[in-house]
Design a protein around this motif. Structure first.
Motif, PDB file in Angstrom:
ATOM      1  N   SER A 264       0.854  -1.197   0.000  1.00 59.18           N
ATOM      2  CA  SER A 264       0.000   0.000   0.000  1.00 59.18           C
ATOM      3  C   SER A 264       0.885   1.240   0.000  1.00 59.18           C
ATOM      4  N   THR A 265       0.345   2.353  -0.542  1.00 61.18           N
ATOM      5  CA  THR A 265       1.107   3.600  -0.515  1.00 61.18           C
ATOM      6  C   THR A 265       0.267   4.738   0.045  1.00 61.18           C
ATOM      7  N   PHE A 266       0.958   5.670   0.701  1.00 63.65           N
ATOM      8  CA  PHE A 266       0.339   6.920   1.179  1.00 63.65           C
ATOM      9  C   PHE A 266       1.084   8.052   0.495  1.00 63.65           C
ATOM     10  N   GLU A 267       0.364   8.885  -0.245  1.00 62.40           N
ATOM     11  CA  GLU A 267       0.970   9.965  -1.042  1.00 62.40           C
ATOM     12  C   GLU A 267       2.165   9.427  -1.827  1.00 62.40           C
ATOM     13  N   GLY A 268       1.991   8.249  -2.404  1.00 60.36           N
ATOM     14  CA  GLY A 268       2.983   7.664  -3.304  1.00 60.36           C
ATOM     15  C   GLY A 268       4.119   6.906  -2.627  1.00 60.36           C
ATOM     16  N   LYS A 269       4.179   6.953  -1.304  1.00 61.99           N
ATOM     17  CA  LYS A 269       5.294   6.285  -0.602  1.00 61.99           C
ATOM     18  C   LYS A 269       4.790   5.000   0.063  1.00 61.99           C
ATOM     19  N   GLN A 270       5.576   3.926  -0.071  1.00 60.06           N
ATOM     20  CA  GLN A 270       5.203   2.622   0.490  1.00 60.06           C
ATOM     21  C   GLN A 270       5.022   2.678   2.003  1.00 60.06           C
ATOM     22  N   THR A 271       4.015   1.985   2.514  1.00 58.24           N
ATOM     23  CA  THR A 271       3.849   1.889   3.958  1.00 58.24           C
ATOM     24  C   THR A 271       4.995   1.036   4.525  1.00 58.24           C
ATOM     25  N   GLY A 272       5.252   1.212   5.818  1.00 60.06           N
ATOM     26  CA  GLY A 272       6.369   0.521   6.465  1.00 60.06           C
ATOM     27  C   GLY A 272       7.502   1.500   6.735  1.00 60.06           C
ATOM     28  N   ARG A 273       7.438   2.683   6.060  1.00 60.06           N
ATOM     29  CA  ARG A 273       8.514   3.672   6.206  1.00 60.06           C
ATOM     30  C   ARG A 273       8.047   4.959   6.875  1.00 60.06           C
TER      31      ARG A 273
ATOM     32  N   ALA B 213       9.116  -8.687   9.679  1.00 58.98           N
ATOM     33  CA  ALA B 213      10.301  -7.885   9.399  1.00 58.98           C
ATOM     34  C   ALA B 213      10.240  -6.573  10.144  1.00 58.98           C
ATOM     35  N   LEU B 214      11.423  -6.056  10.465  1.00 59.79           N
ATOM     36  CA  LEU B 214      11.566  -4.759  11.107  1.00 59.79           C
ATOM     37  C   LEU B 214      12.292  -3.858  10.118  1.00 59.79           C
ATOM     38  N   ILE B 215      11.742  -2.659   9.920  1.00 64.14           N
ATOM     39  CA  ILE B 215      12.276  -1.710   8.937  1.00 64.14           C
ATOM     40  C   ILE B 215      12.733  -0.460   9.685  1.00 64.14           C
ATOM     41  N   CYS B 216      13.944   0.008   9.377  1.00 67.64           N
ATOM     42  CA  CYS B 216      14.393   1.234  10.040  1.00 67.64           C
ATOM     43  C   CYS B 216      15.463   1.912   9.186  1.00 67.64           C
TER      44      CYS B 216
END
Ligand SMILES: *Cc1c(COP(=O)(O)O)cnc(C)c1O
Length: 374
Positions: free
Chosen positions: A164-173, A195-198
């Motif tokens: 999924s994206t919010f304003e074009g950016k992938q979720t998770g970030r 997974a852990l994203i950072c």
């Protein structure tokens, strides 16, 4: 007897076996290994993240996120009220105190106004866990502005929203730390995993350290910190690598299922599909509906009737503020009846399996429309 129409089953594409075979051929049937390294790289590339740690579950990823933020005994952590218990259980693992934040009607996710109110009530809060429910991104523009103003980090629970994206950016970030789940029922699976994203490499390194029993760099087994067995296995990562090959396809299939429901059920005056704000693209992991006031039948009655027809449905997540285990925890809302309690009482998840045929979906819709218009 007609065949079962499942809610959402794992969907394998055939390429998973290739990576598993490779692991067998090289005898990498262990935690860690080349598939894990590659899966982390491929995931990072997909999301546009700098660093990813593959773990044994999404729950483990949330637990390590809280540890990375130094959450401990008695700390307050805000958390979306409407979610799966896995989001907030790790708060309890660390003996911290969850405070649940209500949903807002536009996205069903954390209500920015309720969040603002909660900050006034609990100025000492240490972290905010924001969930992207059913794959729909939360309002990160407003939520991030509020959390930045109070200087409190966000953990983004993107377990349901990969792709999924919010304003074009992938979720998770969107958080300081993001987490994913690859449980069997999610949009892609590793049979079980997370997974852990950072953006900060030191946090990923520390998470990998904790997830492999916190073994100090010494020849003998030496531990200066409490450790966990939270790393992903090389076999599971092989399944994940194969699954990533069709992630975009799954998102488009799930989006197609949602659009078809919207077309076939949207005309019914008593039905509203789960809303997706216009500045985001949901992966539509699960399609959901709510019944409007005056509907002659309840969501539970519809679920019971569909069950008779071997059609699987689910209630919406029962809010944490209604769970017996969390009965002594505070929750914050800006409405008399919390929005998430209302949604829970009127809503349900529809069959959203990518292998459901168009005619099977037509049948589901016909049954629902008939039940309502009786
Ligand atoms: C599935 C899920 C999790 C937990 O992930 P596991 O991999 O099952 O531990 C956490 N949060 C949400 C919102 C989920 O749906």
């Amino acid at each position: 007897m007609s065949k079962v129409i499942p809610l959402s089953n794992p969907a394998l594409n055939g390429t998973e076996m290739m990576y598993i075979q490779e692991a067998f051929d090289t005898n990498w049937v262990a935690p860690i290994g080349p598939n894990v390294d590659e899966f982390e790289k491929e995931l990072a590339a997909y999301i546009g993240a700098s660093h990813v740690a593959a773990l044994s579950s999404g729950t483990a990823a949330i637990h390590l996120s809280l540890k990375a933020l130094g959450i401990s005994n008695g700390d307050i952590v805000f958390c979306s009220d409407m979610t799966f218990a896995a989001t907030c259980n790790p708060i309890k693992y660390e003996r911290a105190t969850p405070v649940f934040i209500d949903s807002e009607p536009d996205s069903w996710n954390m209500c920015p106004e309720a969040l603002e109110l909660a900050f006034k009530k609990y100025p000492d809060v240490k972290a905010v866990i924001v969930v992207n429910l059913y794959g729909t991104p939360a309002k990160f523009d407003q939520i991030t502005e509020i959390c930045d103003r109070y200087n409190v980090p966000i953990i983004e629970d993107a377990a349901e929203s990969l792709g999924s994206t919010f304003e074009g950016k992938q979720t998770g970030r969107f958080g300081y730390i993001g987490i994913l789940s690859f449980n069997g029922n999610k949009i892609i699976t590793t049979s079980g995993g997370g997974a852990l994203i950072c953006a900060h490499e030191d946090i990923i390194k520390k998470s990998k350290f904790w997830s492999t029993q916190s073994r100090d760099p010494a020849r003998h087994y030496q531990h200066s910190e409490l450790g966990y067995n939270y790393r992903m296995s090389n076999i599971c990562a092989g399944i994940g690598r194969g699954q990533l090959n069709t992630l975009d396809l799954r998102v488009s299939q799930k989006t197609g299922i949602y659009s078809r429901y919207a077309a076939l059920l949207g005309g019914n005056e008593f039905i509203r599909m789960n809303p997706v704000p216009s500045n985001c693209k949901a992966n539509h992991w699960l399609s959901c509906l709510t019944l409007e006031n005056g509907c002659p039948i309840t969501a539970v009655e519809i679920m019971e009737q569909l069950e008779q027809e071997r059609i699987e449905t689910r209630p919406l997540w029962k809010p944490m503020s209604l769970q017996p285990f969390y009965a002594d925890c505070d929750s914050v809302s800006v409405t008399t009846i919390p929005v998430c309690h209302d949604l829970f009482s009127r809503g349900m998840c529809l069959p959203s399996d990518v292998n459901m045929t168009a005619s099977e979906q037509d049948r589901v819709c016909e049954l629902i429309n008939k039940l309502i218009n009786r």
